[in-house]
Design a protein around this motif. Structure first.
Motif, PDB file in Angstrom:
ATOM      1  N   SER A  39       0.771  -0.895   0.017  1.00  0.00           N
ATOM      2  CA  SER A  39       0.339   0.047  -0.179  1.00  0.00           C
ATOM      3  C   SER A  39       1.539   1.066  -0.408  1.00  0.00           C
ATOM      4  N   VAL A  40       0.466   2.579  -0.428  1.00  0.00           N
ATOM      5  CA  VAL A  40       1.364   3.687  -0.776  1.00  0.00           C
ATOM      6  C   VAL A  40       1.437   4.297   1.029  1.00  0.00           C
ATOM      7  N   ASP A  72       5.206  10.948  -5.894  1.00  0.00           N
ATOM      8  CA  ASP A  72       4.100  10.218  -6.446  1.00  0.00           C
ATOM      9  C   ASP A  72       2.898   9.445  -5.287  1.00  0.00           C
ATOM     10  N   CYS A  73       3.787   9.456  -3.224  1.00  0.00           N
ATOM     11  CA  CYS A  73       2.879   9.668  -2.598  1.00  0.00           C
ATOM     12  C   CYS A  73       2.600  10.814  -2.480  1.00  0.00           C
ATOM     13  N   GLN A  76      -0.871  10.466  -4.740  1.00  0.00           N
ATOM     14  CA  GLN A  76      -1.554  10.318  -4.154  1.00  0.00           C
ATOM     15  C   GLN A  76      -2.839  10.432  -2.994  1.00  0.00           C
ATOM     16  N   GLU A  79      -5.295  13.419  -4.451  1.00  0.00           N
ATOM     17  CA  GLU A  79      -5.788  12.765  -5.438  1.00  0.00           C
ATOM     18  C   GLU A  79      -7.296  12.023  -4.125  1.00  0.00           C
ATOM     19  N   SER A  80      -6.306  11.379  -3.045  1.00  0.00           N
ATOM     20  CA  SER A  80      -7.318  10.428  -2.181  1.00  0.00           C
ATOM     21  C   SER A  80      -8.247  11.304  -1.895  1.00  0.00           C
ATOM     22  N   HIS A  89      -6.129   1.615   0.066  1.00  0.00           N
ATOM     23  CA  HIS A  89      -6.934   1.689  -1.273  1.00  0.00           C
ATOM     24  C   HIS A  89      -5.810   1.879  -2.041  1.00  0.00           C
ATOM     25  N   ASP A  90      -4.799   1.953  -1.866  1.00  0.00           N
ATOM     26  CA  ASP A  90      -3.681   2.339  -3.431  1.00  0.00           C
ATOM     27  C   ASP A  90      -3.018   1.811  -2.945  1.00  0.00           C
ATOM     28  N   ASN A  91      -1.833   0.798  -4.288  1.00  0.00           N
ATOM     29  CA  ASN A  91      -1.430   0.278  -4.095  1.00  0.00           C
ATOM     30  C   ASN A  91       0.091   1.012  -4.798  1.00  0.00           C
ATOM     31  N   LYS A  94       0.035   0.889  -8.863  1.00  0.00           N
ATOM     32  CA  LYS A  94      -0.140   1.737  -9.311  1.00  0.00           C
ATOM     33  C   LYS A  94       0.209   3.065  -9.152  1.00  0.00           C
ATOM     34  N   ARG A  95       0.667   3.187  -8.343  1.00  0.00           N
ATOM     35  CA  ARG A  95       1.615   4.985  -8.695  1.00  0.00           C
ATOM     36  C   ARG A  95       3.152   4.994  -9.185  1.00  0.00           C
TER      37      ARG A  95
END
Length: 161
Positions: A39-40, A72-73, A76, A79-80, A89-91, A94-95
């Protein structure tokens, strides 16, 4: 009256063979790596814990598949918040950036310094036979330069006879 030299007599100077300063001699080999399925949020925790700004992403065979950074984090995270979706919920897959530039471990550190300047990157992974073996950072190149203190920058040492 002629001009006298104040330098004294000049002895013949011999130039030794160039000192090989290879990337592999200065790279970091104990790396914090990430997995595509992580996960991120785990990445963010590691970045903070280990005081690093990013790291390579490897698969189960230790093959480099990407790189993930603070940027990148942050993207995310932004956007979250916008989409009201929690971090977990993001891994990484994807990033992460998948177009990763690497450096050859046999490259001269001065050539690597030029590559850093031309690319604006902070670190380069080193891959050998398809496997991640290390990483070189701008700071590693600076450490190599400090070890040359008192020597010529062209990687050759002058011996005075």
């Amino acid at each position: 009256m002629g001009i006298k030299s104040f330098q004294g007599s000049r002895k013949q100077q011999s130039v030794a063979a160039p000192v090989a300063l290879k990337v592999r001699d200065y790279m970091t080999t104990s790396l914090i790596t990430f997995r595509p399925d992580q996960s991120v949020q785990e990445v963010v925790e590691s970045l903070i814990k280990y005081k690093i700004s990013g790291g390579p992403v490897v698969n189960s065979r230790n093959e480099l598949v990407g790189i993930i950074s603070e940027g990148d984090c942050l993207k995310q995270l932004s956007e979250s918040r916008y989409y009201n979706m929690p971090l977990e919920h993001d891994n990484v897959e994807k990033r992460m950036a998948t177009n990763v530039e690497t450096i050859d471990g046999n490259m001269d550190v001065f050539d690597a310094a030029n590559k850093f300047l031309n690319s604006k990157r902070r670190r380069f992974p080193i891959v050998e036979h398809g496997k991640l073996i290390g990483q070189i950072s701008q700071k590693d190149i600076l450490k190599a330069a400090l070890q040359l203190k008192g020597q010529n920058w062209n990687s050759s040492v002058k011996n005075h006879s």
